[in-house]
Write a protein that holds these residues in place. Structure first.
Motif, PDB file in Angstrom:
ATOM      1  N   ALA A 191       3.502  11.341   3.443  1.00 54.71           N
ATOM      2  CA  ALA A 191       4.126  12.092   4.440  1.00 54.71           C
ATOM      3  C   ALA A 191       3.638  13.370   4.948  1.00 54.71           C
ATOM      4  N   ALA A 192       3.196  14.016   3.903  1.00 54.91           N
ATOM      5  CA  ALA A 192       2.469  15.425   4.025  1.00 54.91           C
ATOM      6  C   ALA A 192       1.337  15.418   4.539  1.00 54.91           C
ATOM      7  N   GLN A 193       0.535  14.151   4.408  1.00 55.93           N
ATOM      8  CA  GLN A 193      -0.824  14.061   4.819  1.00 55.93           C
ATOM      9  C   GLN A 193      -0.471  13.796   6.399  1.00 55.93           C
ATOM     10  N   LEU A 194       0.220  12.836   6.483  1.00 55.14           N
ATOM     11  CA  LEU A 194       0.318  12.390   8.033  1.00 55.14           C
ATOM     12  C   LEU A 194       0.963  13.476   8.855  1.00 55.14           C
ATOM     13  N   SER A 195       1.977  14.162   8.388  1.00 49.80           N
ATOM     14  CA  SER A 195       2.466  15.131   9.387  1.00 49.80           C
ATOM     15  C   SER A 195       1.677  16.367   9.574  1.00 49.80           C
ATOM     16  N   VAL A 196       0.874  16.772   8.301  1.00 49.40           N
ATOM     17  CA  VAL A 196      -0.258  17.734   8.628  1.00 49.40           C
ATOM     18  C   VAL A 196      -1.344  17.428   9.479  1.00 49.40           C
ATOM     19  N   THR A 197      -1.680  16.243   9.486  1.00 48.74           N
ATOM     20  CA  THR A 197      -2.827  15.522  10.252  1.00 48.74           C
ATOM     21  C   THR A 197      -2.469  15.632  11.928  1.00 48.74           C
ATOM     22  N   LEU A 198      -1.028  14.899  11.986  1.00 53.36           N
ATOM     23  CA  LEU A 198      -0.645  14.769  13.419  1.00 53.36           C
ATOM     24  C   LEU A 198       0.099  15.692  13.989  1.00 53.36           C
ATOM     25  N   THR A 199       0.783  16.910  13.478  1.00 55.73           N
ATOM     26  CA  THR A 199       1.354  17.965  13.912  1.00 55.73           C
ATOM     27  C   THR A 199       1.142  19.153  13.445  1.00 55.73           C
ATOM     28  N   GLY A 200       0.202  19.246  12.392  1.00 53.09           N
ATOM     29  CA  GLY A 200      -0.164  20.670  11.901  1.00 53.09           C
ATOM     30  C   GLY A 200       0.782  21.215  10.930  1.00 53.09           C
ATOM     31  N   ALA A 201       1.977  20.600  10.574  1.00 51.74           N
ATOM     32  CA  ALA A 201       2.836  21.134   9.835  1.00 51.74           C
ATOM     33  C   ALA A 201       3.431  20.356   9.011  1.00 51.74           C
ATOM     34  N   SER A 202       3.844  20.343   7.651  1.00 51.58           N
ATOM     35  CA  SER A 202       4.273  19.645   6.643  1.00 51.58           C
ATOM     36  C   SER A 202       5.742  19.397   6.858  1.00 51.58           C
ATOM     37  N   SER A 203       6.133  17.901   6.658  1.00 56.47           N
ATOM     38  CA  SER A 203       7.416  17.611   6.568  1.00 56.47           C
ATOM     39  C   SER A 203       8.095  17.441   5.434  1.00 56.47           C
TER      40      SER A 203
END
Length: 302
Positions: A10-22
């Protein structure tokens, strides 16, 4: 391991796709997402479950989070290449009209939780395969140690030199596909091997059945990272990400993330299964996975 890998994915994908961690909203995201999958895809629960107050509260919370993320991005563009939030803000339908706010929020949410289960399950199965086959673990560890820089960092270009680890990803997806089938709706009535499928029927297309057929993969039950995956891909019998126009948009990114993640894991830790011959008890929903009870021991920090 599944819980930890879900949080990592979740951290990897959210940072990669949106620039911010979920990460802060992970538990709410996972609850709503998995319940929705159990109802709509797995059929584990009736649709009435989605009217539960707990689900409705979680759904409202994550939609509000997505709308806030979009509003903040619209007010303060990040600059650089467009990420998923930028694309959602710019998206228009086939008539050139902007999508409604709820649709754009749904697009944005894909960057925060789409793939967390399948990616986490892939990581878990990869780790199990490595620890179950010590000779493969030694081979992968030597390969990873050879490409790590003196400053202790792994750079994107280094991933090209991790051939065994890349093949581990492919073989894991063959033997343990996290998404072994695709749910579809028939657009028109058609016949298939003596069966009539009516327009509007719900179908489950089992795209990974060939993965276990001996005519394509000799000794299909054997875990072997040295198979010719290029040939099987050309033949259309290797389909862990579905096929054709329905191929998962995150296929390439998932393979890269899996290589990088497992490289860093074997570089930093020595791990072990509960017993050398430990067998997984694979659960079926919301997709084939090792189950929440899959654990490993940390022996030392390398």
């Amino acid at each position: 391991m599944v819980d930890q890998f879900q949080r990592l994915a979740a951290a990897q994908l959210s940072v990669t796709l949106t620039g911010a961690s979920s990460v802060e909203r992970f538990d709410t995201l996972r609850y709503a997402f998995e319940l929705m999958l159990d109802v709509t895809l797995a059929g584990k629960w009736p649709p009435a479950v989605l009217r539960w107050p707990a689900y409705r509260k979680a759904r409202a919370e994550i939609l509000a989070f997505a709308r806030t993320s979009l509003a903040e991005r619209a007010a303060r563009p990040a600059g650089g290449p467009a990420d998923l939030l930028d694309q959602a803000l710019r998206a228009v339908d086939e008539h050139g009209n902007p999508y409604p706010a709820e649709i754009r929020a749904g697009m944005a949410l894909q960057g925060y939780f789409a793939g967390i289960n399948t990616v986490a399950y892939l990581y878990s199965f990869m780790l199990y395969a490595l620890l179950r086959h010590p000779e493969l673990l030694a081979r992968v560890t030597a390969e990873v140690d050879a490409v790590y820089r003196r400053d202790g960092r792994l750079r994107f270009d280094d991933l090209r030199n991790l051939g065994t680890l890349r093949d581990l990803v492919l073989e894991t997806l063959r033997v343990y596909p996290p998404a072994p089938a695709s749910a579809r709706t028939a657009r028109t009535t058609f016949g298939f091997q003596g069966h009539r499928v009516e327009e509007g029927s719900r179908l489950l297309v089992a795209t990974t059945v060939p993965h276990r057929l001996a005519e394509y993969y000799p000794e299909p039950q054997r875990f072997d990272v040295d198979r010719d995956f290029a040939a099987s891909r050309r033949a259309g019998v290797y389909a862990p990400f579905s096929v054709g126009s329905h191929t998962c948009l995150g296929a390439g990114m998932t393979e890269v993330l899996a290589v990088a993640t497992m490289a860093m894991l074997v570089r930093r830790l020595r791990l072990a299964l509960p017993t050398p011959d430990h067998e997984l008890r694979i659960r079926a929903t919301p997709g084939p996975n090792p189950g929440r009870r899959f654990r490993v021991a940390v022996l030392t920090d390398r």
